[in-house]
Design a protein around this motif. Structure first.
Motif, PDB file in Angstrom:
ATOM      1  N   VAL A   1       0.848  -1.191   0.000  1.00  0.00           N
ATOM      2  CA  VAL A   1       0.000   0.000   0.000  1.00  0.00           C
ATOM      3  C   VAL A   1       0.884   1.241   0.000  1.00  0.00           C
ATOM      4  O   VAL A   1       2.002   1.214   0.507  1.00  0.00           O
ATOM      5  CB  VAL A   1      -0.959   0.032   1.213  1.00  0.00           C
ATOM      6  CG1 VAL A   1      -1.929  -1.139   1.164  1.00  0.00           C
ATOM      7  CG2 VAL A   1      -0.186   0.022   2.535  1.00  0.00           C
ATOM      8  N   PRO A   2       0.391   2.358  -0.567  1.00  0.00           N
ATOM      9  CA  PRO A   2       1.188   3.591  -0.560  1.00  0.00           C
ATOM     10  C   PRO A   2       1.416   4.125   0.851  1.00  0.00           C
ATOM     11  O   PRO A   2       2.536   4.491   1.220  1.00  0.00           O
ATOM     12  CB  PRO A   2       0.351   4.559  -1.398  1.00  0.00           C
ATOM     13  CG  PRO A   2      -0.604   3.711  -2.157  1.00  0.00           C
ATOM     14  CD  PRO A   2      -0.865   2.526  -1.304  1.00  0.00           C
ATOM     15  N   THR A   3       0.338   4.186   1.638  1.00  0.00           N
ATOM     16  CA  THR A   3       0.397   4.610   3.032  1.00  0.00           C
ATOM     17  C   THR A   3      -0.684   3.856   3.786  1.00  0.00           C
ATOM     18  O   THR A   3      -1.605   3.286   3.194  1.00  0.00           O
ATOM     19  CB  THR A   3       0.137   6.122   3.200  1.00  0.00           C
ATOM     20  OG1 THR A   3      -1.249   6.391   2.901  1.00  0.00           O
ATOM     21  CG2 THR A   3       1.028   6.960   2.291  1.00  0.00           C
ATOM     22  N   LEU A   4      -0.602   3.874   5.105  1.00  0.00           N
ATOM     23  CA  LEU A   4      -1.658   3.264   5.905  1.00  0.00           C
ATOM     24  C   LEU A   4      -2.931   4.088   5.846  1.00  0.00           C
ATOM     25  O   LEU A   4      -4.023   3.558   6.046  1.00  0.00           O
ATOM     26  CB  LEU A   4      -1.197   3.087   7.353  1.00  0.00           C
ATOM     27  CG  LEU A   4      -0.571   1.737   7.721  1.00  0.00           C
ATOM     28  CD1 LEU A   4      -1.573   0.599   7.563  1.00  0.00           C
ATOM     29  CD2 LEU A   4       0.676   1.454   6.929  1.00  0.00           C
ATOM     30  N   ALA A   5      -2.807   5.385   5.562  1.00  0.00           N
ATOM     31  CA  ALA A   5      -4.004   6.223   5.426  1.00  0.00           C
ATOM     32  C   ALA A   5      -4.835   5.777   4.235  1.00  0.00           C
ATOM     33  O   ALA A   5      -6.069   5.742   4.289  1.00  0.00           O
ATOM     34  CB  ALA A   5      -3.603   7.691   5.283  1.00  0.00           C
ATOM     35  N   GLU A   6      -4.162   5.419   3.139  1.00  0.00           N
ATOM     36  CA  GLU A   6      -4.865   5.007   1.927  1.00  0.00           C
ATOM     37  C   GLU A   6      -5.222   3.524   1.926  1.00  0.00           C
ATOM     38  O   GLU A   6      -6.216   3.135   1.317  1.00  0.00           O
ATOM     39  CB  GLU A   6      -4.000   5.310   0.699  1.00  0.00           C
ATOM     40  CG  GLU A   6      -3.679   6.773   0.502  1.00  0.00           C
ATOM     41  CD  GLU A   6      -2.606   6.968  -0.548  1.00  0.00           C
ATOM     42  OE1 GLU A   6      -2.925   6.780  -1.745  1.00  0.00           O
ATOM     43  OE2 GLU A   6      -1.470   7.305  -0.180  1.00  0.00           O
ATOM     44  N   GLY A   7      -4.429   2.720   2.590  1.00  0.00           N
ATOM     45  CA  GLY A   7      -4.603   1.283   2.464  1.00  0.00           C
ATOM     46  C   GLY A   7      -5.023   0.551   3.721  1.00  0.00           C
ATOM     47  O   GLY A   7      -4.918  -0.679   3.780  1.00  0.00           O
ATOM     48  N   LEU A   8      -5.526   1.256   4.723  1.00  0.00           N
ATOM     49  CA  LEU A   8      -5.817   0.611   6.001  1.00  0.00           C
ATOM     50  C   LEU A   8      -6.830  -0.519   5.867  1.00  0.00           C
ATOM     51  O   LEU A   8      -6.625  -1.612   6.415  1.00  0.00           O
ATOM     52  CB  LEU A   8      -6.305   1.639   7.023  1.00  0.00           C
ATOM     53  CG  LEU A   8      -6.657   1.078   8.413  1.00  0.00           C
ATOM     54  CD1 LEU A   8      -5.475   0.319   9.008  1.00  0.00           C
ATOM     55  CD2 LEU A   8      -7.115   2.184   9.353  1.00  0.00           C
TER      56      LEU A   8
END
Length: 231
Positions: A206-213
């Motif tokens: 995932v790019p970030t945990l914000a985007e891919g949580l």
């Protein structure tokens, strides 16, 4: 029920890497341990443990390996000085929400990092991320590990009946995870891109945990318990 433990990397995963790279601290730590200047400094590669970096510096300058413990102590002291002077990391996007979501599901948040326990606490607290959000009894550190797989193998041996997953940001995390048979989830908040991390064996990138949580939580929920695949 099987306990699920998330083993979080620190640099590049929970926290953004230092703008300066932080590599000079390792060189200075060995200089402190030896009491003399050493030139030139070695380049630092992301994903190496503190132990590996210090060992490589000692070997490059043909210094006694017995100096390693002194270098670790010096590195901890230098890191504490830097933190006291105001050096701060930034928490990566979505991390607080990810920790909350894991805890709400009854999962354990712990650390698996190339740093020492002391340096990990300094970095987390300096960034405003409470170190007590992590289970330190389930955490594993690399200040004396020459290879990252030593840490993952120690985690697997210490927690044989738990469902483990590593969340990290470098291909070295993947290699070490594979060595211990632990699934790896990659997040591109370090120096490696999503495309580069897709070349690893990560079960999810995932790019970030914000985007891919949501995807990360679903991937963890789908992981089998230890021994389930063999059964």
């Amino acid at each position: 029920m099987t306990t699920t433990t998330i083993l979080w990397d620190v640099d590049g995963t929970l926290l953004f890497n230092a703008a300066s790279g932080g590599g000079e601290l390792y060189h200075r730590a060995v200089e402190h341990a030896t009491g003399r200047e050493l030139h030139p400094p070695l380049p630092r590669a992301h994903g190496k443990t503190d132990g590996q970096i210090l060992h490589e510096i000692l070997e490059a300058f043909e210094l006694a390996p017995e100096l390693h413990d002194d270098a670790v102590a010096a590195l901890d002291a230098l890191s504490a000085e830097r933190a006291a002077a105001g050096d701060r990391r930034e928490i990566a996007p979505g991390i607080a929400e990810a920790l909350d979501a894991a805890a709400a599901r009854g999962w354990m948040n712990a650390l698996l990092t190339g740093n020492s326990a002391t340096r990990s606490r300094l970095k987390l607290s300096g960034a405003g991320l409470d170190p007590e959000r992590f289970d330190w009894a389930r955490s594993f550190f690399g200040d004396r590990a020459r290879e990252r797989r030593e840490i993952t193998l120690a985690a697997r041996a210490a927690l044989p009946d738990e469902r483990l997953v590593i969340i990290g940001d470098t291909p070295r995390d993947d290699v070490a995870a594979v060595a211990a048979g632990i699934p790896f989830i990659a997040v591109a908040t370090g120096v490696y891109t999503v495309d580069a991390l897709r070349e690893t064996g990560a079960v999810l990138v995932v790019p970030t945990l914000a985007e891919g949580l949501d995807a990360v939580l679903a991937a963890i929920e789908a992981l089998p318990a230890p021994g389930a695949a063999a059964a």
